[in-house]
Write a protein that holds these residues in place. Structure first.
Motif, short mmCIF file in Angstrom:
data_model
loop_
_atom_site.label_atom_id
_atom_site.label_comp_id
_atom_site.label_asym_id
_atom_site.label_seq_id
_atom_site.Cartn_x
_atom_site.Cartn_y
_atom_site.Cartn_z
N ASP A 370 0.80 -1.23 0.00
CA ASP A 370 0.00 0.00 0.00
C ASP A 370 0.83 1.28 0.00
O ASP A 370 0.35 2.34 0.41
N MET A 371 2.08 1.18 -0.45
CA MET A 371 2.93 2.35 -0.59
C MET A 371 3.35 2.49 -2.05
O MET A 371 3.77 1.52 -2.70
N LEU A 372 3.21 3.72 -2.57
CA LEU A 372 3.65 4.04 -3.93
C LEU A 372 4.98 4.77 -3.83
O LEU A 372 5.11 5.73 -3.05
N PHE A 373 5.98 4.34 -4.60
CA PHE A 373 7.30 4.95 -4.46
C PHE A 373 8.06 4.91 -5.78
O PHE A 373 7.72 4.16 -6.70
N ILE A 374 9.09 5.75 -5.84
CA ILE A 374 10.00 5.77 -6.98
C ILE A 374 11.20 4.88 -6.63
O ILE A 374 11.86 5.13 -5.63
N PRO A 375 11.48 3.85 -7.40
CA PRO A 375 12.65 3.02 -7.12
C PRO A 375 13.93 3.85 -7.12
O PRO A 375 14.09 4.78 -7.92
N LYS A 376 14.84 3.51 -6.22
CA LYS A 376 16.07 4.30 -6.10
C LYS A 376 16.90 4.29 -7.38
O LYS A 376 17.67 5.21 -7.64
N SER A 377 16.73 3.26 -8.20
CA SER A 377 17.48 3.18 -9.45
C SER A 377 17.13 4.29 -10.43
O SER A 377 17.91 4.61 -11.34
N VAL A 378 15.95 4.91 -10.25
CA VAL A 378 15.54 6.02 -11.13
C VAL A 378 15.27 7.29 -10.33
O VAL A 378 14.60 8.20 -10.80
N PHE A 379 15.83 7.34 -9.13
CA PHE A 379 15.57 8.49 -8.26
C PHE A 379 16.03 9.80 -8.87
O PHE A 379 15.45 10.86 -8.61
N ARG A 380 17.09 9.73 -9.66
CA ARG A 380 17.61 10.98 -10.25
C ARG A 380 16.59 11.61 -11.21
O ARG A 380 16.70 12.78 -11.55
N LEU A 381 15.59 10.85 -11.62
CA LEU A 381 14.54 11.34 -12.53
C LEU A 381 13.29 11.76 -11.78
O LEU A 381 12.25 12.00 -12.38
N ALA A 382 13.38 11.89 -10.46
CA ALA A 382 12.21 12.10 -9.62
C ALA A 382 11.38 13.32 -10.04
O ALA A 382 10.16 13.24 -10.11
N ASP A 383 12.05 14.42 -10.34
CA ASP A 383 11.29 15.63 -10.68
C ASP A 383 10.42 15.41 -11.91
O ASP A 383 9.25 15.82 -11.95
N GLY A 384 10.96 14.75 -12.92
CA GLY A 384 10.19 14.48 -14.13
C GLY A 384 9.07 13.50 -13.89
O GLY A 384 7.96 13.65 -14.44
N ILE A 385 9.33 12.49 -13.08
CA ILE A 385 8.31 11.49 -12.77
C ILE A 385 7.16 12.14 -12.02
O ILE A 385 5.99 11.93 -12.34
N ILE A 386 7.50 12.95 -11.04
CA ILE A 386 6.47 13.61 -10.22
C ILE A 386 5.62 14.55 -11.07
O ILE A 386 4.41 14.68 -10.88
N SER A 387 6.25 15.21 -12.04
CA SER A 387 5.54 16.16 -12.90
C SER A 387 4.45 15.47 -13.71
O SER A 387 3.47 16.09 -14.12
N GLU A 388 4.59 14.17 -13.97
CA GLU A 388 3.57 13.42 -14.71
C GLU A 388 2.32 13.20 -13.89
O GLU A 388 1.28 12.80 -14.45
N LEU A 389 2.39 13.45 -12.59
CA LEU A 389 1.23 13.21 -11.72
C LEU A 389 0.46 14.48 -11.39
O LEU A 389 -0.55 14.42 -10.71
N SER A 390 0.98 15.62 -11.83
CA SER A 390 0.32 16.88 -11.46
C SER A 390 -0.67 17.33 -12.52
O SER A 390 -0.70 16.81 -13.62
#
Length: 390
Positions: A370-390
Motif C-alpha cells: 500500500d505504498m507508492l514509491f520511486i525506485p532508487k534506481s531512477v531516483f535521479r529522474l524524480a522531478d520528471g516522474i512527479i511532474s507526470e502526476l500533477s
C-alpha cells in the motif's frame, strides 16, 4: 544519540529565516543579502525583536495554542552569524508560546568560516545552552578550486576545523551540504572528493547536483553562453556514484538528495516532505497551516528584511498574500513531496486509477504494501516522474 521526534503529516515545526550573509554565492537563489559585520550588529537586535513579535502575533491570530513544536530550523543566509543571545531570545520566545516535543530537534545552518572566525567556545556553548542540538554545515566542496568556482568564502581547512570544533563542544548531530555536477567535476574527481567528505564522519549528508536558477549570477551568465554544469550524462553518472559510495559507507538514502546514519534523518525536512504544518518567521519565510476542516492556508512574508521589520513594527505581520488551500491541493502536494522520499506515499492519498500506466511499465513507479514509491534506481529522474502526476 538523542531520539528524534516522530514526524507525521500532523506534526508542527517552526522555520526562522536569517537573511544575512558575508557574501552572496553565484549559484544561490535563496532570499539572502550581503551584510558587513558592523551592519549586522546594528540590524540584529531589531530583526530578532521582529521575529519574536511575529511569532506571538501569529500564535494568537491563528489560535495555535494546541500545537506542539517538533522541529525548529534556523536557515538563511548564515544564521550562525547571530549572537548566542539573539538565538536564546528567539528560542525562549518559542518555548514560552508553545509546548515542545521532548525530542525537539533544533537545527542551525552554519558557514564553516563563521565558525572559525566568529564563533568562540563561549558562543558555541551559548548556542547549545539556548537549545541548538543539530548543525548543518554548508561545506559544499573539499576542493579549493571548486570552492573558488562556487564563490564560497571558506577554505577546505575551515571545514575540517569547524567540524572538529563543534563536535568537541558536544554537538554530534551534524549535516554536511555538498555540491557536485559542476563543470569542474569528473567521476574520478568527485569519487575522491566524496571519499574525503565521508571521512569527516558526520551523521547526515546532503548531496546536491548543481542546477542553474534564472535569477542567480550563474543563471544570468549561462544565458550568455557560459558553461557551469556538467553534461546531463555525467551528472547522471555522478548521482548514481553518490548513491553507491554513500550507501557503502553506512548511510541510508531516505530522500532524493539526503542520506543519514540510522536514526539521524532530518526531522524538519521530513516535516515538509510528509505534509506537516509549519510557521515561517522572518523575511521571505513561508508558512502553511491546516484547520479542522482539513483545508488550510499558506503565505509568504515580504522578502526585504528592512521592510519586513518595519511591517512587523506597524502591523505585527508581514505576509504578502494569504492563499486558501483545499484538501485536494494539500493531498497533491503530499504526493509531490512524499514521492521524493524513499518510503514513498500511502495509496490512501492518491487515486491510483489516475496514475499513468506507463510510469509502472517503465519502472518509474512501484507499489509495495500500500505504498507508492520511486525506485532508487531512477531516483535521479524524480522531478520528471512527479511532474507526470500533477
Amino acid at each position: 544519540m538523542l531520539p528524534k521526534p516522530h514526524i507525521t503529516n500532523n506534526s508542527f515545526g517552526i522555520y526562522i529565516h536569517i537573511p544575512f550573509c558575508q557574501t552572496k554565492c553565484p549559484y544561490c537563489d535563496f532570499n539572502s543579502y550581503e551584510t558587513s559585520r558592523p551592519e549586522l550588529k546594528l540590524k540584529e537586535t531589531f530583526y530578532t525583536k521582529s521575529l519574536c513579535d511575529e511569532l506571538l502575533f501569529l500564535a494568537d491570530k491563528y489560535k495555535l495554542e494546541d500545537r506542539k513544536v517538533d522541529t525548529i530550523f534556523f536557515g538563511g543566509g548564515t544564521p550562525s552569524l547571530l549572537s548566542a543571545g539573539s538565538v536564546s531570545k528567539i528560542l525562549a520566545s518559542i518555548k514560552n508560546t508553545f509546548s515542545t516535543s521532548e525530542f525537539l530537534e533544533v537545527t542551525m545552518e552554519a558557514n564553516p568560516k563563521s565558525v572559525v572566525e566568529e564563533i568562540s567556545e563561549d558562543k558555541i556553548k551559548g548556542f547549545i545552552a539556548a537549545g541548538i542540538n543539530r548543525i548543518s554545515f554548508g561545506v559544499q566542496s573539499l576542493r579549493t578550486e571548486k570552492l573558488d568556482f562556487l564563490g564560497r568564502w571558506h577554505t577546505v581547512e575551515d571545514s575540517r576545523t569547524s567540524l572538529s570544533f563543534v563536535k568537541e563542544q558536544g554537538i554530534s548531530d551534524i549535516n554536511i551540504d555538498s555540491i557536485s555536477g559542476t563543470i569542474l567535476d569528473t567521476k574520478e574527481s568527485w569519487s575522491q572528493e566524496l571519499h574525503e567528505i565521508i571521512k569527516l564522519n558526520t551523521t547526515h549528508l546532503s548531496s546536491y547536483i548543481l542546477t542553474l536558477e534564472p535569477g542567480t549570477v550563474f543563471g544570468k551568465r549561462a544565458k550568455k553562453g557560459e558553461v557551469f554544469i556538467a553534461s546531463n550524462d555525467l551528472q547522471a553518472d555522478i548521482y548514481e556514484l553518490t548513491q553507491e559510495l554513500i550507501s557503502k559507507a553506512g548511510y541510508r538514502q531516505y530522500e532524493v538528495s539526503n542520506y543519514a546514519k540510522t536514526g539521524f534523518e532530518c526531522a524538519h525536512n521530513l516535516l515538509y516532505w510528509r505534509g506537516g504544518e509549519y510557521l515561517g518567521l522572518g523575511a521571505g519565510a513561508h508558512s502553511f497551516l491546516r484547520f479542522k476542516t482539513e483545508d488550510g492556508i499558506r503565505w509568504s512574508n515580504t522578502p526585504d528584511p528592512k521592510i519586513y521589520s518595519q511591517r512587523i513594527t506597524i502591523d505585527k505581520e508581514a505576509s504578502q498574500r494569504i492563499d486558501p488551500v483545499t484538501i485536494e491541493q494539500i493531498n497533491l502536494e503530499r504526493v509531490s513531496f512524499g514521492l521524493r522520499l524513499v518510503e514513498g506515499i500511502s495509496t490512501e492519498i492518491i487515486n491510483l486509477e489516475k496514475v499513468p500506466q506507463f510510469l509502472f511499465d517503465k519502472g518509474y513507479l512501484a507499489l509495495e504494501q500500500d505504498m507508492l514509491f520511486i525506485p532508487k534506481s531512477v531516483f535521479r529522474l524524480a522531478d520528471g516522474i512527479i511532474s507526470e502526476l500533477s
